[in-house]
Motif scaffolding. Structure first.
Motif, PDB file in Angstrom:
ATOM      1  N   ARG A  65      12.443 -24.633  -0.390  1.00 18.00           N
ATOM      2  CA  ARG A  65      11.088 -24.889  -0.868  1.00 18.00           C
ATOM      3  C   ARG A  65      11.158 -25.255  -2.346  1.00 18.00           C
ATOM      4  O   ARG A  65      11.556 -24.438  -3.179  1.00 18.00           O
ATOM      5  CB  ARG A  65      10.210 -23.656  -0.662  1.00 18.00           C
ATOM      6  CG  ARG A  65       9.792 -23.426   0.787  1.00 18.00           C
ATOM      7  CD  ARG A  65       9.213 -22.053   1.001  1.00 18.00           C
ATOM      8  NE  ARG A  65      10.259 -21.030   1.037  1.00 18.00           N
ATOM      9  CZ  ARG A  65      10.026 -19.741   1.263  1.00 18.00           C
ATOM     10  NH1 ARG A  65       8.783 -19.319   1.456  1.00 18.00           N
ATOM     11  NH2 ARG A  65      11.016 -18.872   1.280  1.00 18.00           N
TER      12      ARG A  65
ATOM     13  N   GLU B 276       8.664 -30.033  -0.726  1.00 13.46           N
ATOM     14  CA  GLU B 276       7.657 -29.609  -1.708  1.00 13.46           C
ATOM     15  C   GLU B 276       6.316 -29.537  -0.987  1.00 13.46           C
ATOM     16  O   GLU B 276       5.855 -30.536  -0.438  1.00 13.46           O
ATOM     17  CB  GLU B 276       7.597 -30.594  -2.873  1.00 13.46           C
ATOM     18  CG  GLU B 276       6.678 -30.160  -3.999  1.00 13.46           C
ATOM     19  CD  GLU B 276       6.713 -31.120  -5.181  1.00 13.46           C
ATOM     20  OE1 GLU B 276       5.673 -31.245  -5.860  1.00 13.46           O
ATOM     21  OE2 GLU B 276       7.775 -31.759  -5.413  1.00 13.46           O
TER      22      GLU B 276
ATOM     23  N   LYS C 116       1.598 -24.036   1.227  1.00 12.74           N
ATOM     24  CA  LYS C 116       2.750 -23.415   1.875  1.00 12.74           C
ATOM     25  C   LYS C 116       2.388 -22.907   3.273  1.00 12.74           C
ATOM     26  O   LYS C 116       1.251 -22.495   3.511  1.00 12.74           O
ATOM     27  CB  LYS C 116       3.274 -22.271   1.008  1.00 12.74           C
ATOM     28  CG  LYS C 116       3.842 -22.738  -0.325  1.00 12.74           C
ATOM     29  CD  LYS C 116       4.308 -21.570  -1.174  1.00 12.74           C
ATOM     30  CE  LYS C 116       4.842 -22.073  -2.515  1.00 12.74           C
ATOM     31  NZ  LYS C 116       5.254 -20.954  -3.395  1.00 12.74           N
TER      32      LYS C 116
ATOM     33  N   PHE D  77       6.974 -19.043   6.815  1.00  9.46           N
ATOM     34  CA  PHE D  77       7.963 -20.067   6.486  1.00  9.46           C
ATOM     35  C   PHE D  77       9.042 -20.187   7.559  1.00  9.46           C
ATOM     36  O   PHE D  77       9.406 -21.293   7.964  1.00  9.46           O
ATOM     37  CB  PHE D  77       8.598 -19.773   5.131  1.00  9.46           C
ATOM     38  CG  PHE D  77       9.640 -20.783   4.740  1.00  9.46           C
ATOM     39  CD1 PHE D  77       9.271 -22.081   4.415  1.00  9.46           C
ATOM     40  CD2 PHE D  77      10.995 -20.458   4.728  1.00  9.46           C
ATOM     41  CE1 PHE D  77      10.216 -23.032   4.065  1.00  9.46           C
ATOM     42  CE2 PHE D  77      11.943 -21.404   4.378  1.00  9.46           C
ATOM     43  CZ  PHE D  77      11.558 -22.686   4.045  1.00  9.46           C
TER      44      PHE D  77
ATOM     45  N   TYR E 298       9.331 -34.690   0.733  1.00  7.78           N
ATOM     46  CA  TYR E 298      10.534 -34.089   1.316  1.00  7.78           C
ATOM     47  C   TYR E 298      11.671 -35.088   1.322  1.00  7.78           C
ATOM     48  O   TYR E 298      11.477 -36.306   1.220  1.00  7.78           O
ATOM     49  CB  TYR E 298      10.266 -33.618   2.760  1.00  7.78           C
ATOM     50  CG  TYR E 298      10.189 -34.743   3.769  1.00  7.78           C
ATOM     51  CD1 TYR E 298      11.322 -35.173   4.451  1.00  7.78           C
ATOM     52  CD2 TYR E 298       8.990 -35.407   4.013  1.00  7.78           C
ATOM     53  CE1 TYR E 298      11.259 -36.226   5.355  1.00  7.78           C
ATOM     54  CE2 TYR E 298       8.920 -36.454   4.917  1.00  7.78           C
ATOM     55  CZ  TYR E 298      10.060 -36.858   5.586  1.00  7.78           C
ATOM     56  OH  TYR E 298      10.001 -37.904   6.477  1.00  7.78           O
TER      57      TYR E 298
END
Length: 509
Positions: free
Chosen positions: A463, A420, A424, A428, A400
């Protein structure tokens, strides 16, 4: 091999007594080193200019020698690079560690004296093994080999008597025979300058070796590990190296990488040992199983001073000695060393987690923070916020960076993040909220600026697709070695650079 392993374990633990001495008498040890450094350098050009011969106290030293950085010492170092001696340090200096630090230059060349090489960097390497073997009596590290992912610059020759390279390359070229015997791969591969070629050859050269230990920067080690799994077709590293038991890591905070390593090395008994080793010196080693804190090593030829971060911009900032520091405060690290770095600000910030003995955590860089609106967000804040957001959403962050969004018209400012993910987050938007909420809890200045979005609005988070940071670092010529992904900046240089290589369709805000 088990007999050799037992002998090594016995021999290396003899150092523990000396470590216990400086833990018990830290002030006395530091005072002795201060006096020794001043006496050693009094006849150098620097020593004569600053009247070291008549220095009788630390107060005298501070009055005569302002705090230095690479730019202020650069004229002296350039002469040393050309072969001049007795400039900053009395003994011959022919080795220089090339570093990509945050200065006005693309690269720094840090002098490495014979004393610094032997009594600091090499000693630190031995102490890593000492502390590990002391903490793990049944260690079998020496039944196999240690894999070291070294620097991106091999040793080069400037003139007949002067050599430079990444610190890891300089150390590898000077390793004793016993250490070289336990290291893999061969130097001709370990010191390759092309990072991608090195990764490919290292994977093939080490996949059938009995690797018991690994050392290196987490970012680049993960690249190597994935290449090894690709080459071997294995699911994790234990299927490649079943006797793997230890990972030495440093240069960056390990917290964002911990979950990735658990996936790559699914062994609950795997030992992770943090070190604080820079081109300028070896400063700390994790001496117990308490992640994130390291014992400050006090007998490596380094005299320490600590500058409270809030006084960093003072015209004549007052530094503190060990006996004056407090728990929990952030300090810029100032060092004087047996390689001729005098009152040198290395650019790192630390805080003390223990005063008996002195243990520290690295909290960031003096130039890597976001304070565009008075929020004073440092790397430690950012990584604690990411850790909490990951914990609650099941995410794993690979890399990041973040920077400010400046005021525009009637719009409030803010922070823009590029992250990144290895895994995930399940939700979010909740990840972003948790990150923001945690920053507000741990940083009162950030919280005040976020009040009703008056000065700072909710963070903007992109992202990044897999491989974005690798590609960006490659384009900048920053692959491998001691190069680190810059985490925070008080300007938009890094954020804009990354946004420029992201396809609009791949951005998710």
């Amino acid at each position: 091999m088990p007999i050799i392993n037992a002998v090594f374990n016995w021999f290396i633990k003899k150092r523990i007594h000396q470590i216990e001495l400086f833990m018990k008498y830290p002030d006395e040890v530091q005072e002795e080193w201060f006096e020794h450094l001043i006496a050693s350098a009094q006849h150098t050009e620097w020593g004569k200019q600053h009247h070291y011969k008549s220095v009788e106290s630390l107060h005298d030293f501070k009055q005569r020698v302002p705090i230095q950085n690479y730019d202020t010492l650069k004229p002296y170092i350039e002469r040393m690079l050309a072969g001049e001696q007795n400039v900053l340090w009395p003994t011959e200096i022919k080795w220089f560690a090339k570093s990509s630090g945050t200065t006005s230059d693309r690269s720094k060349f840090i002098p490495v004296s014979a004393e610094a090489l032997e009594e600091c960097h090499m000693k630190g390497g031995k102490d890593m093994l000492t502390l590990y073997c002391n903490n793990r009596p049944n260690a079998r590290l020496f039944t196999g080999k240690s894999l070291t992912l070294g620097g991106s610059h091999q040793v080069s020759q400037l003139n007949a008597d002067t050599f430079f390279g990444d610190l890891s390359a300089v150390i590898m070229k000077n390793l004793p025979l016993w250490a070289e015997f336990y290291r893999t791969p061969d130097l001709d591969i370990a010191l390759l300058e092309n990072f991608e070629e090195k990764i490919e050859k290292m994977a093939h050269a080490t996949k059938d070796v009995n690797v018991t230990g690994i050392s290196g920067v987490p970012t680049w080690n993960i690249v190597l590990f994935k290449k090894i799994l690709e080459v071997t077709g294995k699911r994790n590293l234990l299927e490649v190296w079943p006797n793997l038991e230890l990972y030495f890591h440093g240069a960056v905070n390990f917290t964002p990488y911990r979950e990735q390593f658990k996936l790559l090395i699914p062994n609950g008994d795997m030992y992770y040992l943090e070190t604080y080793n820079a081109s300028e010196g070896f400063f700390g080693i994790q001496d117990r199983e308490a992640p994130g804190e390291m014992l400050l090593m006090l007998d490596y030829g380094i005299f320490y001073e600590f500058l409270p971060l809030e006084n960093l911009e003072d015209e004549q900032p007052e530094t503190l000695t060990l006996d004056q520091v407090e728990l929990g405060r952030n300090y810029a690290l100032i060092i004087s060393t047996n390689a001729g770095l005098w009152r040198y600000m290395i650019g790192d910030t630390i805080r003390f987690t223990s005063l008996v003995p002195y243990r520290i955590q690295i909290t960031g860089r003096t130039k890597h923070f976001i304070n565009a609106f008075g929020e004073e967000v440092i790397i430690d804040n950012a990584e604690r916020a990411l850790q909490e957001a990951c914990r609650q959403t099941g995410a794993i962050v690979r890399d990041y960076t973040a920077g400010p969004i400046y005021f525009e018209g009637n719009n409030a400012g803010g922070h823009e993040w590029i992250i990144e993910f290895e895994k995930k987050p399940a939700e979010f938007e909740r990840f972003v909220d948790l990150m923001d909420e945690t920053l507000r809890k741990i940083n009162s200045d950030y919280d005040a600026k976020r009040f009703k979005d008056m000065a700072l609005r909710r963070p903007v988070v992109h992202r990044a697709p897999e491989g974005t940071f690798f590609r960006w670092m490659k384009e900048r010529g920053k692959l491998g070695g001691q190069h680190k992904v810059p985490r925070l900046a008080n300007n938009r240089e890094y954020v804009d650079g990354l946004l420029a290589i992201l396809e609009p369709a791949n951005r998710a805000v």
